[in-house]
Design an enzyme around this catalytic site. Structure first.
Site, PDB file in Angstrom:
ATOM      1  N   LYS A  42       0.431  -1.215   0.302  1.00  0.00           N
ATOM      2  CA  LYS A  42      -0.030   0.138  -0.001  1.00  0.00           C
ATOM      3  C   LYS A  42       0.850   1.706   0.105  1.00  0.00           C
ATOM      4  CE  LYS A  42      -1.837   2.022   3.610  1.00  0.00           C
ATOM      5  NZ  LYS A  42      -1.706   3.362   4.088  1.00  0.00           N
ATOM      6  N   ASN A  43       2.064   1.008   0.745  1.00  0.00           N
ATOM      7  CA  ASN A  43       2.279   2.715   0.721  1.00  0.00           C
ATOM      8  C   ASN A  43       3.916   3.045  -0.334  1.00  0.00           C
ATOM      9  OD1 ASN A  43       1.452   2.904   3.286  1.00  0.00           O
ATOM     10  ND2 ASN A  43       2.462   1.685   4.906  1.00  0.00           N
ATOM     11  N   CYS A 103      -5.176  12.941  13.021  1.00  0.00           N
ATOM     12  CA  CYS A 103      -4.839  11.322  12.549  1.00  0.00           C
ATOM     13  C   CYS A 103      -5.000  10.623  13.846  1.00  0.00           C
ATOM     14  CB  CYS A 103      -3.824  11.396  11.835  1.00  0.00           C
ATOM     15  SG  CYS A 103      -3.395   9.556  11.860  1.00  0.00           S
ATOM     16  N   ARG A 132       1.342  14.579  12.478  1.00  0.00           N
ATOM     17  CA  ARG A 132       1.716  14.054  10.855  1.00  0.00           C
ATOM     18  C   ARG A 132       1.685  15.211  10.231  1.00  0.00           C
ATOM     19  NH1 ARG A 132       0.850   7.821   8.686  1.00  0.00           N
ATOM     20  NH2 ARG A 132      -1.271   8.268   9.588  1.00  0.00           N
ATOM     21  N   ASP A 164       4.693   0.846  11.823  1.00  0.00           N
ATOM     22  CA  ASP A 164       3.445  -0.278  11.586  1.00  0.00           C
ATOM     23  C   ASP A 164       3.713  -1.601  11.996  1.00  0.00           C
ATOM     24  OD1 ASP A 164       2.785   2.761  10.474  1.00  0.00           O
ATOM     25  OD2 ASP A 164       3.055   1.601   8.815  1.00  0.00           O
ATOM     26  N   ARG A 200      -8.467  -0.679   5.089  1.00  0.00           N
ATOM     27  CA  ARG A 200      -7.798   0.567   4.477  1.00  0.00           C
ATOM     28  C   ARG A 200      -5.961   0.110   3.765  1.00  0.00           C
ATOM     29  NH1 ARG A 200      -6.399   4.531   8.212  1.00  0.00           N
ATOM     30  NH2 ARG A 200      -4.932   4.688   6.008  1.00  0.00           N
TER      31      ARG A 200
END
Length: 416
Positions: A22-23, A116, A121, A304, A396
């Site tokens: 995803k990132n 967030c 961030r 993460d 997500r």
């Protein structure tokens, strides 16, 4: 709202195919704004965040078409240089359109990302870097208004290591006039993947994979084909699932070298792992041992993966200490894990986990993407039934996690 029902205590056995990262996919999709030619991207994950990014890009005039596992982007007809609040508020990565739009079109209007759950961030490093390249930027009514006749290469030293900041400035620098030097750059594999795509598009970049990127601007970029790298966080999450529940699972289409720090900690916990170029076999037949770790920037232990390894520590033998240094509010999963019978205390930025022989299923609520993954792992290891609510967080960043786990023997199902 969908929920997951997990009946724990089942050993896992079989194979899981890991999705694209995803990132890595999000900034790579934004790179489609840098050229009028076509980008052909494979291994793009089917995730909510990816769908949101594609919707935003289509709204700008970028053509996005999926054909037999390949996503084709064409930026020939971009006609709207704006990322509206309605889109940005759902996904902070939308800020990644700022650099490409400014570099190619000389103008961009991007909503400031909202708050967030896991912590602040800020995007000040993005703005500071673009201003150093000659952009005129003002913030008005919640929007970043940026203009630049032509970005100029310069030396940029960010105050902190920022992944999206590095990616934004890297994309902007590819079309800037002269040489840009990005110091204190993020070294994450996802940044490297973006840089490799940009080189395939004709960018001139040196120092890929290091904390100093040198970019010699070119007049234009062209089309290219690229496969998104494997998702190292999805990989690590499934490794933790097997470590907590026990079993023997082979992960396909992934690489162990993308998450060395996590692999080292799992081996310390007693997990047996073997790997090849694009697979990892994980075996666990005993109760894990408690492991201490501290999150930090790549190549250190990734924030993460903090929640997932904490879930493993909950059922481990011994006491462990986990220190979170990246985000100030990333312990929201702790009270949910404690509802399952975990013994976790928080002291500032450190969590002290006293491992228990077993967890007991209960209703729990996901609070963010990685927290939701930790609750799934805990549910797999718990006795009885665990009900995980608010799994839209999970969707997500994980492509059909419940289907992949069911295929290797987990008793897990999605209910409406």
């Amino acid at each position: 709202m969908d929920k997951l029902v997990i009946t724990g205590g089942k050993r896992l056995s079989g194979e899981i195919t890991v999705s694209g990262a995803k990132n890595a996919a999000l900034p790579i999709l934004c790179a489609g704004l840098l050229t009028a030619d076509t980008l052909a991207l494979s291994n793009v994950p089917k995730l909510q965040d990816v769908a949101t990014m594609q919707k935003l890009l289509v709204q700008m005039g970028l053509s996005v078409q999926a054909k037999e596992g390949v996503t084709e982007l064409c930026g020939r007809d971009i006609n709207r240089l704006e990322a509206p609040y309605e889109m940005v508020k759902t996904m902070r990565a939308s800020i990644l359109v700022l650099g490409p739009l400014l570099a190619r079109f000389g103008e961009a209007k991007v909503s400031l990302p909202g708050g967030c759950a896991i912590g602040s961030r800020p995007v000040d490093q993005h703005i500071k870097g673009l201003q150093a390249m000659g952009a005129e930027i003002r913030i008005e009514a919640g929007y970043i208004h940026a203009r630049a006749k032509k970005l100029k290469g310069t030396r940029i030293v960010t105050d902190m290591i920022t992944v999206t900041g590095t990616e934004n400035l890297l994309m902007a620098a590819t079309l800037a006039e002269g040489e840009t030097v990005l110091e204190n750059a993020a070294r994450e594999p996802e940044v490297t993947d973006l840089a490799n795509l940009l080189v395939a598009m004709g960018a001139r970049i040196e120092g890929i994979g290091t904390d100093c990127l040198r970019v010699m601007g070119v007049p234009a970029l062209h089309g290219a084909s690229h496969a998104v790298i494997a998702d190292r966080i999805e990989t690590g999450t499934f490794l933790c699932a097997v470590a907590a529940a026990g079993g023997d699972v082979t992960l396909r289409h992934t690489r162990a070298d993308l998450l060395d720090a996590v692999v080292d900690k799992l081996r310390e916990a007693g997990v047996v792992m073997t790997n090849g170029d694009d697979w990892i076999r994980v075996q666990m037949s005993s109760r894990p041992k408690a492991v201490n770790f501290r999150t930090t920037e790549y190549p250190g232990f990734p924030t993460d993966m903090q929640a997932q390894v904490m879930a493993l520590n909950c059922v481990a033998e011994g006491t462990s200490r986990v220190t979170e240094t990246i985000f100030e509010n990333r312990y929201m999963h702790v009270q949910e894990l404690n509802r399952l019978g975990a013994l976790i205390d928080i002291d500032g930025h450190t969590a002290i986990i006293n491992g228990v022989p077993r967890l007991v299923g209960a209703p729990v609520m996901a609070t963010d993407l990685r927290a939701s993954a930790s609750l799934v792992i805990a549910g797999l290891a718990a006795e009885g039934q665990t009900l995980v609510d608010r799994i839209y967080h999970l969707d997500r960043g994980y492509d059909r996690m419940e289907a992949k786990l069911s295929a290797v023997g987990a008793d897990i199902q999605r209910i409406k």
